[in-house]
Design a protein around this motif. Structure first.
Motif, PDB file in Angstrom:
ATOM      1  N   UNK A   1      45.239  25.272  37.265  1.00  0.00           N
ATOM      2  CA  UNK A   1      43.628  25.852  37.628  1.00  0.00           C
ATOM      3  C   UNK A   1      44.875  27.546  36.920  1.00  0.00           C
ATOM      4  N   UNK A   2      43.845  28.066  36.285  1.00  0.00           N
ATOM      5  CA  UNK A   2      44.405  29.601  35.906  1.00  0.00           C
ATOM      6  C   UNK A   2      43.159  30.744  36.180  1.00  0.00           C
ATOM      7  N   UNK A   3      43.527  31.892  35.393  1.00  0.00           N
ATOM      8  CA  UNK A   3      42.826  32.975  35.984  1.00  0.00           C
ATOM      9  C   UNK A   3      41.606  33.322  36.755  1.00  0.00           C
ATOM     10  N   UNK A   4      41.985  32.366  38.033  1.00  0.00           N
ATOM     11  CA  UNK A   4      41.204  33.174  38.680  1.00  0.00           C
ATOM     12  C   UNK A   4      40.791  34.231  39.314  1.00  0.00           C
ATOM     13  N   UNK A   5      39.245  33.748  39.392  1.00  0.00           N
ATOM     14  CA  UNK A   5      38.584  35.633  39.348  1.00  0.00           C
ATOM     15  C   UNK A   5      38.031  35.557  40.412  1.00  0.00           C
ATOM     16  N   UNK A   6      37.475  36.934  41.114  1.00  0.00           N
ATOM     17  CA  UNK A   6      35.469  36.565  41.928  1.00  0.00           C
ATOM     18  C   UNK A   6      35.053  37.297  40.665  1.00  0.00           C
ATOM     19  N   UNK A   7      33.516  36.838  40.337  1.00  0.00           N
ATOM     20  CA  UNK A   7      33.323  37.133  39.655  1.00  0.00           C
ATOM     21  C   UNK A   7      33.081  39.143  39.839  1.00  0.00           C
ATOM     22  N   UNK A   8      32.493  39.347  41.109  1.00  0.00           N
ATOM     23  CA  UNK A   8      32.009  40.625  41.522  1.00  0.00           C
ATOM     24  C   UNK A   8      33.341  41.598  40.505  1.00  0.00           C
ATOM     25  N   UNK A   9      34.594  41.696  40.579  1.00  0.00           N
ATOM     26  CA  UNK A   9      35.839  42.589  39.807  1.00  0.00           C
ATOM     27  C   UNK A   9      36.234  42.342  38.637  1.00  0.00           C
ATOM     28  N   UNK A  10      35.666  41.174  38.344  1.00  0.00           N
ATOM     29  CA  UNK A  10      35.195  41.102  36.351  1.00  0.00           C
ATOM     30  C   UNK A  10      33.794  42.209  36.044  1.00  0.00           C
ATOM     31  N   UNK A  11      33.386  42.572  37.642  1.00  0.00           N
ATOM     32  CA  UNK A  11      31.958  42.801  36.738  1.00  0.00           C
ATOM     33  C   UNK A  11      32.402  44.615  36.184  1.00  0.00           C
ATOM     34  N   UNK A  12      33.023  44.500  37.372  1.00  0.00           N
ATOM     35  CA  UNK A  12      33.334  46.225  38.220  1.00  0.00           C
ATOM     36  C   UNK A  12      34.749  46.280  37.084  1.00  0.00           C
ATOM     37  N   UNK A  13      35.379  45.282  36.840  1.00  0.00           N
ATOM     38  CA  UNK A  13      35.880  46.001  35.049  1.00  0.00           C
ATOM     39  C   UNK A  13      36.156  46.089  34.241  1.00  0.00           C
ATOM     40  N   UNK A  14      34.800  45.883  33.745  1.00  0.00           N
ATOM     41  CA  UNK A  14      33.560  47.002  32.547  1.00  0.00           C
ATOM     42  C   UNK A  14      32.999  47.959  33.114  1.00  0.00           C
ATOM     43  N   UNK A  15      32.515  48.379  33.811  1.00  0.00           N
ATOM     44  CA  UNK A  15      33.277  49.720  34.004  1.00  0.00           C
ATOM     45  C   UNK A  15      34.298  50.709  34.287  1.00  0.00           C
ATOM     46  N   UNK A  16      35.204  50.126  34.508  1.00  0.00           N
ATOM     47  CA  UNK A  16      37.054  50.300  34.975  1.00  0.00           C
ATOM     48  C   UNK A  16      36.939  51.806  33.720  1.00  0.00           C
ATOM     49  N   UNK A  17      36.494  52.107  32.629  1.00  0.00           N
ATOM     50  CA  UNK A  17      37.299  53.203  31.865  1.00  0.00           C
ATOM     51  C   UNK A  17      36.011  54.096  32.289  1.00  0.00           C
ATOM     52  N   UNK A  18      34.786  54.139  31.690  1.00  0.00           N
ATOM     53  CA  UNK A  18      34.362  55.881  32.598  1.00  0.00           C
ATOM     54  C   UNK A  18      33.825  55.286  34.079  1.00  0.00           C
TER      55      UNK A  18
END
Length: 893
Positions: free
Chosen positions: A747-764
């Protein structure tokens, strides 16, 4: 055998001590004692003796150097030296330097404040420049990287000009473009099941043509890369990334030549790449050798990243013209597939840097302004100190000191402050660069930032910046001291500074406030932009959702039916667990960077020409994916048993697609022709809410969802499960269910979806944070400068204020007088800063989301905050002034 006598003490350290010690008997006695102790210790412990001697010598040298600075006359007498009125140039310089350093040591508070101020400005500049140099200025770590081009396909009017390429088209470029010495390609990153040394895990793999690394100009760190000659071409060889080799194989050289299993097939490890950035391969664990151009690849989709190396004589313009001509021929030859598609070659370095250069140059400008404020602040402090020392300078001039030597002393002081601040700043920058190397890649995907550091080039820039800033803030006090008339100073009964000096200090404070407002406004604009970005509805409900990728590999899953049975069974088992509300699966997650797309058109409309067909993202789903992700169903239904392999050819579309093509009627029941394996029509049975596939900042794209049981094109799925409690607790459950169905699958790339959404705004978020950090530091420095100016002005006007109080002026009037002076300076600086902010707003326009560079809320808020802080800085000197009594004015005499 005769024992070998011990060697003498370290020569370099001994010479340093000889230079620092007095030249008379005292120095000779100290050297003799130290040498005697060294010889006694070296007879039995030579290595320890050398370390001991070095430590003692450095301590003694430091002590006597400090004494030389502190008491030069007594030191000279102890050394048996006589004063000379005809000093040489070097001796005059050394004497001036001693006087300047002694003067600074007498004011430890002033010394500490100015050094820390310069350290903040220089340290921030060195840290950001270290990152900027590594990412933007250093050449790529390849052979002759200036001749490398990244070649993309592009279909106007799409804004995305860096689309992956079709293998057949790349082969046509490779065979027909004479401007290139070679053109090669590597595939998109794909998850793979890798088995080695008895363990199985998921790793990201890329399929590379054998001459890919040769085209880039990369040599293996161990072993070799792929063989490039057609007659020697071997498929199934593997090259490891340096990170994967050190983590998975623990850097074992025996990994070269070993056999591993990749997606069920055996492969030989032939080499390990050096620890450098690999184009298109950030995060790739291994590269698998395969002839990506074999067979008829035209119309097979677009999935390659091509890279080309120009010949010595070719230019980018010539190569572009050649590729354009070939692309035109491909449009005519394959109009259904290549209609409207053109080519977009760009220098590889430009592609690697991407849009992040805007952010880095913005941050570099911000720290440059911060250094400017620090320099202005220190210049203001030096001006105040120079005013306080006017009588001292006048007395020394009357006693014979030249004005050039006095000005030189002031410059030595300023350069010493800048130098000490630079040393501390470089130390801070080293720690800051290491921290950014960890934080920034996760936010910006900065290439090569992990190798950023304070190298020789960075130190050279730091030294240059130190000299410039030291001269800048020391020049005005030096010129002022050189022009002062001793008689006018000594005969003056006033203690206050001249109006000209006061105007200079006030001008510096205004400049500090103005530049601070520019930085605060920039931070406010980015903060407002970030607020609007975070308020965007992503189209999903990411809380309580866990995702994990399962990649089916091996002979057991060669048939599509086996894939369908596995994923349907896995989802049903997860849905039956009491800890899970519902579960599903999808090929590519929103905001994860990967995806698939193809062209389509509604069959109830006249078919458009091939070059005008629109494209939509394609997602293949299984189970209750929409429910698990919280995607709202607007019309019709989702997928069920009716859409399984032998059932209906159905599709679910998003709101954007439905409203664009059927704005006044329902999309339900409408037929679509989708370029997906076959040219048979698909019926729309549902419409769901838009999901921000590319990130919160991107507008919703047209999306078509297909049933995975009906279209099991990919061998992997992202399993999504909505938890009744903490989603992290589902990781073990999901892993157990996968192993229960097939113990050999990881099982690969196990993540909480909230972290993925937060990562999309990490740069700004990171950009706004750094700008706020720099703006806060600038504001503190500006406020300190304003406070220092007002406090000094009050201290020099005690007599005047006392007389005003004696003739009846109320304390409130004195309070208002000082506050008015501070407010005037602050308002003048705010007005100038506002004009600068409006003039430079275009610089930030491309980094803002749904706000204008002249946003009144951001700029007005920054101005209000700065003015309020300036009033507080004015309040303390004003309160002290209001407490002055006539008796205090008498004491001033």
């Amino acid at each position: 055998m005769t024992a070998r006598p011990p060697s003498g003490p370290p020569r370099l350290v001994r010479r340093l001590l000889e230079w620092a010690l007095p030249g008379a008997r005292g120095g000779a006695a100290i050297m003799g004692d130290l040498d005697q102790e060294y010889r006694e210790m070296a007879a039995t412990r030579p290595r320890t003796a050398r370390w001991w001697y070095s430590w003692e010598a450095v301590k003694l040298a430091g002590h006597f150097l400090f004494e030389r600075i502190k008491s030069p006359n007594s030191f000279r007498e102890a050394s048996g030296q006589r004063k000379s009125s005809n000093l040489g140039g070097l001796e005059r310089f050394w004497r001036t330097t001693r006087l300047g350093l002694r003067s600074l040591l007498r004011r430890p508070g002033f010394l500490t404040v100015t050094i820390l101020t310069m350290a903040v400005g220089i340290g921030a500049n060195v840290a950001i420049f270290s990152v900027l140099k590594t990412v933007l200025l250093d050449p790529l770590p390849y052979q002759d990287p200036s001749r490398l081009l990244a070649i993309f396909e592009w279909k106007p009017p799409r804004e995305e000009r860096t689309n992956v390429a079709n293998p057949g088209n790349v082969l046509a470029w490779r065979e027909g473009a004479e401007s290139f010495a070679s053109i090669s390609a590597v595939s998109l990153q794909m998850p793979a099941t890798v088995s080695s040394r008895g363990s199985v895990e998921e790793a990201m793999v890329q399929y590379a043509h054998p001459d890919f690394f040769h085209t880039l100009g990369i040599q293996a760190a161990r072993g070799r890369t792929f063989l490039v000659n057609e007659q020697d071409l071997v498929e199934g060889e593997v090259v490891l990334s340096h990170r994967y080799w050190t983590e998975r194989f623990r850097g074992n050289p025996d990994a070269i030549g070993s056999t591993i299993e990749v997606n069920g097939g055996l492969a030989e490890v032939v080499g390990v790449l050096p620890p450098i950035y690999i184009a298109f391969g950030e995060g790739t664990a291994l590269w698998y050798s395969i002839d990506v151009f074999q067979g008829d690849q035209t119309n097979s989709g677009r999935w390659l990243w091509p890279v080309g190396r120009l010949t010595e004589q070719a230019t980018v313009e010539q190569a572009t013209d050649e590729l354009d001509a070939i692309a035109s021929g491909l449009q005519s030859q394959f109009p259904d597939f290549n209609g409207g598609w053109t080519v977009n070659p760009v220098p590889l370095r430009n592609h690697v840097v991407g849009d992040v250069q805007k952010v880095l140059w913005l941050l570099m400008g911000a720290v440059g302004l911060l250094l400017l404020i620090a320099s202005v602040n220190v210049a203001n402090l030096f001006l105040i100190r120079a005013t306080e020392r006017q009588k001292e300078m006048a007395v020394r001039t009357s006693l014979g000191a030249s004005r050039s030597s006095l000005a030189g002393q002031l410059l030595i002081e300023s350069l010493s402050i800048a130098g000490l601040g630079a040393i501390l700043g470089v130390i801070l920058a080293h720690a800051g660069t290491r921290a950014m190397a960890v934080r920034l890649p996760a936010s910006f995907s900065l290439p090569r930032v992990e190798s950023a550091g304070v190298d020789g080039m960075v130190l050279l820039v730091a030294v240059g910046g130190t000299l410039i800033t030291g001269l800048a803030f020391g020049l005005v006090p030096a010129l002022q001291g050189a022009k002062t008339d001793p008689s006018s100073v000594l005969n003056s009964e006033t203690r206050g500074p001249s109006r000209r000096t006061g105007r200079v200090r006030n001008g510096l404070v205004v400049a500090e406030v103005a530049v601070s407002l520019v930085l605060l406004s920039g931070a406010g604009l980015l903060g407002r932009s970030l607020s609007k970005l975070l308020s965007v509805d992503p189209g999903i409900e990411p809380d309580q959702v866990l995702v994990g990728r399962v990649n089916l590999s091996g002979s057991a899953y060669e048939e599509d039916a086996a894939k369908v049975v596995f994923f349907q069974g896995l989802v049903e088992q997860l849905q039956a667990r009491p800890e899970i509300i519902t579960a599903g699966g999808v090929t590519f997650l929103p905001m994860d960077g990967l995806g698939a797309a193809t062209t389509f058109y509604p069959l109830d409309r006249p078919p458009p020409p091939p070059d005008e067909r629109l494209a939509a993202d394609i997602r293949n789903v299984v189970g209750d994916y929409f429910g698990a992700m919280g995607i709202r169903l607007l019309q019709g239904r989702g997928f069920d048993e009716r859409d399984w392999p032998e059932g209906m050819r159905t599709a679910v579309v998003n709101r954007t697609l439905a409203e664009k093509h059927w704005p006044t009627e329902t999309a339900l029941g409408k037929p679509l022709l989708i370029s997906w394996e076959t040219e048979e029509p698909w019926e729309i049975v549902g419409v769901v809410e838009d999901v921000r596939m590319g990130g919160l900042a991107e507008d919703p794209r047209e999306v078509i969802y297909l049933s995975y049981p009906r279209t099991p094109y990919f061998s992997f799925l992202q399993i999504t499960a909505r938890a009744r409690g903490n989603p992290s607790n589902l990781a073990s459950i999901l892993r157990d269910e996968v192993r229960g169905r097939d113990p050999g699958l990881p099982l690969g790339s196990v993540r909480v979806m909230r972290e993925l959404v937060s990562a999309s705004s990490a740069a700004p978020r990171m950009t706004a944070f750094l700008m706020l950090l720099f703006a806060s530091a600038a504001t503190v420095l500006a406020v300190v400068g304003l406070y220092g100016t007002l406090a000094y002005a009050v201290s020099r006007r005690v007599r005047e204020i006392g007389l005003r109080m004696a003739i009846g002026a109320p304390p409130g009037a004195i309070l208002r007088m000082v506050v008015r002076q501070g407010s005037t300076l602050a308002l003048t600086g705010i007005l100038a800063g506002g004009l600068l902010t409006l003039a430079g707003g275009r610089v930030m326009a491309s980094l803002l989301f749904r706000i204008e560079p002249a946003d009144p809320v951001a700029i007005g808020g920054a101005a209000t905050l700065l003015f309020a802080v300036a009033l507080l800085a004015s309040a303390v000197p004003a309160w002290r002034a209001a407490r002055v009594t006539p008796v205090d004015s008498l004491r001033e005499d």
